[in-house]
Write an enzyme that holds these catalytic residues in place. Sequence first.
Site, short mmCIF file in Angstrom:
data_model
loop_
_atom_site.label_atom_id
_atom_site.label_comp_id
_atom_site.label_asym_id
_atom_site.label_seq_id
_atom_site.Cartn_x
_atom_site.Cartn_y
_atom_site.Cartn_z
CG HIS A 175 -1.81 1.19 1.36
ND1 HIS A 175 -3.15 1.06 1.60
CD2 HIS A 175 -1.60 2.53 1.24
CE1 HIS A 175 -3.72 2.26 1.63
NE2 HIS A 175 -2.78 3.17 1.42
CG HIS A 179 -0.93 7.15 -1.34
ND1 HIS A 179 -2.21 7.27 -1.79
CD2 HIS A 179 -1.00 6.52 -0.14
CE1 HIS A 179 -3.04 6.74 -0.90
NE2 HIS A 179 -2.33 6.27 0.12
CE LYS A 209 -7.66 2.28 0.12
NZ LYS A 209 -6.64 3.30 0.19
CG HIS A 216 -9.31 5.02 4.20
ND1 HIS A 216 -8.13 5.73 4.16
CD2 HIS A 216 -9.95 5.46 5.32
CE1 HIS A 216 -8.06 6.55 5.20
NE2 HIS A 216 -9.16 6.41 5.90
CG HIS A 262 -4.20 2.87 6.22
ND1 HIS A 262 -5.52 2.92 6.60
CD2 HIS A 262 -4.16 3.37 4.97
CE1 HIS A 262 -6.23 3.43 5.63
NE2 HIS A 262 -5.42 3.71 4.61
CG ASP A 317 -1.25 5.22 3.91
OD1 ASP A 317 -1.48 5.35 2.69
OD2 ASP A 317 -1.92 5.81 4.79
O1 DOR Z 1 -2.85 10.00 5.48
C1 DOR Z 1 -3.30 9.60 4.42
N1 DOR Z 1 -2.84 10.06 3.24
N2 DOR Z 1 -4.29 8.71 4.43
C2 DOR Z 1 -4.93 8.36 3.31
O2 DOR Z 1 -5.83 7.57 3.40
C3 DOR Z 1 -4.58 8.98 2.01
C4 DOR Z 1 -3.22 9.45 2.01
C5 DOR Z 1 -2.92 10.39 0.85
O3 DOR Z 1 -3.24 10.06 -0.28
O4 DOR Z 1 -2.29 11.43 1.08
ZN ZN Z 2 -3.18 5.17 1.65
#
Ligand code: DOR
Ligand code: ZN
Length: 356
Positions: free
Chosen positions: A25, A27, A110, A147, A185, A258
């Site tokens: 997981h 980004h 997701k 989530h 998470h 995350d």
């Molecule tokens: O803290 C977070 N940031 N939680 C999330 O679910 C999304 C993520 C983000 O994309 O910045």
């Molecule tokens: Zn995330």
Amino acid sequence: MQNYSSRALDFSMQTLTIIYPDDWHCHLRNENALATTVPYAAKQFKRVVAMPNLQPPVCDVDAALNYLQEIKAHIPEGADFTPLMTLYLTDKTTTKTIYDAKEKGIFGCKLYPAGVTTHSTQGVTSLEALYPVFATMAKQQMPLLIHGEVNDKSVDIFDREKRFIEQHLVKLTQEFPELKVVLEHITTKEAVQFIESTSSNVAATITPQHLLLNRNDLLAGGIKPHHYCLPILKRSLHQETLIKAATSANPKFFIGTDSAPHAKKQKESACGCAGIFSHHGAIELYAQAFEQANALDKLEGFTSKFGPDFYGFAYNKAKLTLKRIPWVVPKTIPYAQDVLVPLFAEKTLAWQISYE
Ligand code: DOR
Ligand code: ZN
């Protein structure tokens, strides 16, 4: 002191060799953020699951395949690195999209309850309305990554994960026992208990920040925007439960950083956004947490075996060696037109990856 039996540890505990990890997981963002995120990810991991919450979100197969090409253009030459793509579920997602996704090798879907976190406004407003999609996913053996928080202004932000489990997840997992579900998470003892009590088709990821920090690190002695993420850090009792779960060798708990970069000025703002970048030192951060729990011998299962076991993947063939060489995390890292502040900036970590 624990009796370290692992073959990977030498007697003086100066090196630790594990199967190369994956991140289930993270980004990576898009456009010029990729020049930062992809090389960091490719140093730490062989496979990463790339979240679809771009703007606009990655809702169909074409968007996912375009995003994959964009990511691939930033993989350093010679790196063995595989991004695994996800689709962002909306109220409009159809069963056809799931068939297409499976056929084209998309990894999973997701689920963001609408409005619950960064870039989730187009998320799902009714889980029940998506039940035909979940049924198809179960048939197609496509995992559902969740989530797990409610977006209800009347629910205290510290209770939103617990409430999601009670209101939605218990029912969903009973309704679709064949569906592989990952509660991403996790942050609470209720989530740990839920995962422990469910079938082997239900698992959870745990981030480094939820193992290393609690809400005092966010709120006591001045607000720390770089420790703000969602689900929000909880009290230390929950942190302790997460540490126990991660180091328990229960294969239902595995890595998912995350890592979620945001430019420094977006974090240090009157309305700072949620997300913590950890790919500069993800494995070193987990090693720190596991060592503090006297459980370094459990690191490899968590980072490199339980995820592949759950998803039906082979383990990575390559190995990663950590050396006990303390290093100081940089204060900032260049990021798009700005910089970002990485997790544990200016702090010392005990272990570092050896790239010799
Ligand atoms: O803290 C977070 N940031 N939680 C999330 O679910 C999304 C993520 C983000 O994309 O910045
Ligand atoms: Zn995330």
